[in-house]
Design a protein around this motif. Structure first.
Motif, short mmCIF file in Angstrom:
data_model
loop_
_atom_site.label_atom_id
_atom_site.label_comp_id
_atom_site.label_asym_id
_atom_site.label_seq_id
_atom_site.Cartn_x
_atom_site.Cartn_y
_atom_site.Cartn_z
N TYR A 107 0.83 -1.20 0.00
CA TYR A 107 0.00 0.00 0.00
C TYR A 107 0.86 1.26 0.00
CZ TYR A 107 -3.53 3.37 1.62
OH TYR A 107 -4.36 4.45 1.75
N VAL A 108 1.88 1.26 0.85
CA VAL A 108 2.80 2.41 0.92
C VAL A 108 3.47 2.64 -0.43
CG1 VAL A 108 4.96 3.24 1.93
CG2 VAL A 108 3.21 2.24 3.41
N ASP A 109 3.95 1.56 -1.04
CA ASP A 109 4.66 1.68 -2.31
C ASP A 109 3.74 2.08 -3.46
OD1 ASP A 109 7.09 1.08 -1.18
OD2 ASP A 109 6.96 -1.07 -1.61
N SER A 110 2.43 1.91 -3.28
CA SER A 110 1.50 2.23 -4.36
C SER A 110 1.15 3.71 -4.43
CB SER A 110 0.20 1.43 -4.18
OG SER A 110 -0.58 1.94 -3.10
N ILE A 111 1.44 4.48 -3.38
CA ILE A 111 1.00 5.88 -3.34
C ILE A 111 1.67 6.70 -4.43
CG2 ILE A 111 0.83 7.95 -1.91
CD1 ILE A 111 -0.84 5.50 -0.99
N GLY A 112 2.98 6.56 -4.59
CA GLY A 112 3.69 7.33 -5.60
C GLY A 112 3.15 7.07 -7.01
N PRO A 113 3.13 5.79 -7.46
CA PRO A 113 2.60 5.50 -8.80
C PRO A 113 1.16 5.97 -9.00
CG PRO A 113 3.83 3.62 -7.99
CD PRO A 113 3.72 4.59 -6.85
N ALA A 114 0.34 5.93 -7.95
CA ALA A 114 -1.06 6.33 -8.08
C ALA A 114 -1.22 7.83 -8.29
CB ALA A 114 -1.84 5.90 -6.83
N ASN A 115 -0.15 8.60 -8.02
CA ASN A 115 -0.24 10.06 -8.14
C ASN A 115 0.72 10.64 -9.17
OD1 ASN A 115 -2.10 11.21 -5.82
ND2 ASN A 115 -0.98 9.49 -4.92
N LEU A 116 1.14 9.81 -10.11
CA LEU A 116 2.09 10.27 -11.12
C LEU A 116 1.51 11.35 -12.02
CD1 LEU A 116 3.95 7.03 -12.25
CD2 LEU A 116 4.92 9.01 -11.07
N SER A 117 0.18 11.39 -12.14
CA SER A 117 -0.43 12.40 -13.01
C SER A 117 -0.33 13.81 -12.44
CB SER A 117 -1.89 12.06 -13.27
OG SER A 117 -2.63 12.06 -12.06
N ARG A 118 -0.03 13.93 -11.16
CA ARG A 118 0.10 15.26 -10.54
C ARG A 118 1.43 15.90 -10.96
NH1 ARG A 118 -3.27 16.13 -5.99
NH2 ARG A 118 -4.37 14.25 -5.27
N SER A 119 1.39 17.17 -11.27
CA SER A 119 2.63 17.91 -11.50
C SER A 119 3.33 18.10 -10.15
CB SER A 119 2.33 19.27 -12.12
OG SER A 119 1.64 20.09 -11.17
N GLY A 120 4.58 18.55 -10.21
CA GLY A 120 5.29 18.81 -8.97
C GLY A 120 4.59 19.87 -8.13
N ALA A 121 4.15 20.93 -8.78
CA ALA A 121 3.47 22.01 -8.06
C ALA A 121 2.17 21.50 -7.43
CB ALA A 121 3.18 23.17 -9.01
N ASP A 122 1.46 20.63 -8.14
CA ASP A 122 0.22 20.08 -7.61
C ASP A 122 0.50 19.19 -6.42
OD1 ASP A 122 -2.48 19.38 -7.36
OD2 ASP A 122 -2.27 17.68 -8.72
N ALA A 123 1.56 18.38 -6.50
CA ALA A 123 1.93 17.52 -5.38
C ALA A 123 2.28 18.35 -4.16
CB ALA A 123 3.10 16.62 -5.77
N ALA A 124 3.02 19.43 -4.37
CA ALA A 124 3.39 20.31 -3.25
C ALA A 124 2.16 20.96 -2.64
CB ALA A 124 4.37 21.37 -3.73
N SER A 125 1.23 21.41 -3.47
CA SER A 125 0.00 22.04 -2.95
C SER A 125 -0.85 21.04 -2.19
CB SER A 125 -0.81 22.63 -4.11
OG SER A 125 -0.11 23.67 -4.74
N TRP A 126 -0.92 19.82 -2.71
CA TRP A 126 -1.67 18.77 -2.03
C TRP A 126 -1.09 18.51 -0.64
CZ3 TRP A 126 -0.98 12.88 -3.00
CH2 TRP A 126 -1.93 12.17 -2.26
N TRP A 127 0.23 18.36 -0.59
CA TRP A 127 0.85 18.10 0.71
C TRP A 127 0.64 19.28 1.67
CZ3 TRP A 127 5.93 20.06 2.52
CH2 TRP A 127 6.18 19.64 3.84
#
Length: 272
Positions: free
Chosen positions: A85-105
């Motif tokens: 489950y832990v290892d699946s988080i990154g691949p599941a969110n590959l469609s997010r841009s870096g800026a989107d990932a940062a905003s999400w966090w």
């Protein structure tokens, strides 16, 4: 004698240190271009993008554990293999841009802190291991942000500034002494260990009985790097005295879950 702090004051103080650690890491993220988000980190198979989406997702789950424990329990019951489950988080969110990932966090991190401040400081918080106090839950998030932030700093060759997270991470590392053995199916030693660490401001952080013959000494940041498995002990200035102290530093693990692979000796320049 200093007055004893209430649980509410302790949790507030921890939340402030967590927020500062988040700010420190966010300042690094704002300087990245899109290509750098795909840069690999020392965690095998994890990019900077994976590190941040991991933090975002687990801040979301941490908020559920505090504010909506029934909903968290439902999520937990649906997970068959936590490591997968832990290892699946990154691949599941590959469609997010870096800026989107940062905003999400950033959103999830802020929502978690707000949930902590609004919660009863006496509450017991469910997680993937045993339930824990609210203060322990915040401390665990401090460790997570610091450790995953270290992977990002290592990827970018950024030397970290002294952090308010260090004493919290060191304490978790010490408290996880028995767990470091248990997760490997090893018997927990009866010997006690004294830990004495130099802080960046020239002070001393210590834990464990003073009469213990097994001892660990050195810089507090090196100890934190070891217990979060971001450095092999041979690449640090940590010194051990006694068989148990030496053995512990090879298997130390401050986080829950399966034993991590850690880092191999020589992967990083030894701390001078």
């Amino acid at each position: 004698m200093m007055p004893t702090r209430t649980k509410h004051e302790v949790v507030r103080s921890l939340a402030e240190d967590l927020e500062q650690e988040q700010i420190n890491l966010h300042a690094i993220l704002t300087s990245l271009d899109e290509a750098q988000w795909s840069r690999p980190t020392p965690a095998e198979g994890w990019t900077i993008h994976d590190q941040i989406t991991h933090l975002a997702h687990f801040d979301f789950l941490a908020r559920l554990s505090v504010a909506e424990p029934e909903r968290f329990a439902h999520v937990k019951s649906s997970i068959d293999d936590l490591s997968q489950y832990v290892d699946s988080i990154g691949p599941a969110n590959l469609s997010r841009s870096g800026a989107d990932a940062a905003s999400w966090w950033t959103r999830e991190a802020s929502d978690f802190i707000n949930a902590v401040i609004e919660a009863d400081p006496q509450v017991r918080v469910p997680w993937f291991g045993p339930d824990m106090s609210l203060a322990s839950k915040v401390t665990a998030r401090i460790m997570e942000v610091w450790a995953h932030g270290q992977d990002i700093r290592d990827s970018l060759s950024i030397k970290p500034h002294p952090s308010p997270a260090l004493p919290h991470v060191a304490r978790l590392g010490c408290l996880a002494f028995a767990n470091s053995y248990a997760v490997r199916g090893l018997p927990v030693p009866q010997a006690q260990v004294r830990v004495e660490l130099e802080t960046p401001n020239g002070g001393l952080w210590d834990m464990g009985p003073q009469e213990a013959t097994d001892r660990i000494t050195g810089p507090i940041d090196d100890f934190c790097l070891i217990v979060t498995q971001r450095r092999h002990v041979d690449d640090t200035a940590i010194q051990t005295q006694g068989e148990t102290a030496a053995e512990w530093m090879f298997i130390a693990q401050a986080f829950a879950g399966d034993p991590g692979s850690g880092r191999h000796p020589g992967q990083f320049t030894a701390h001078a």
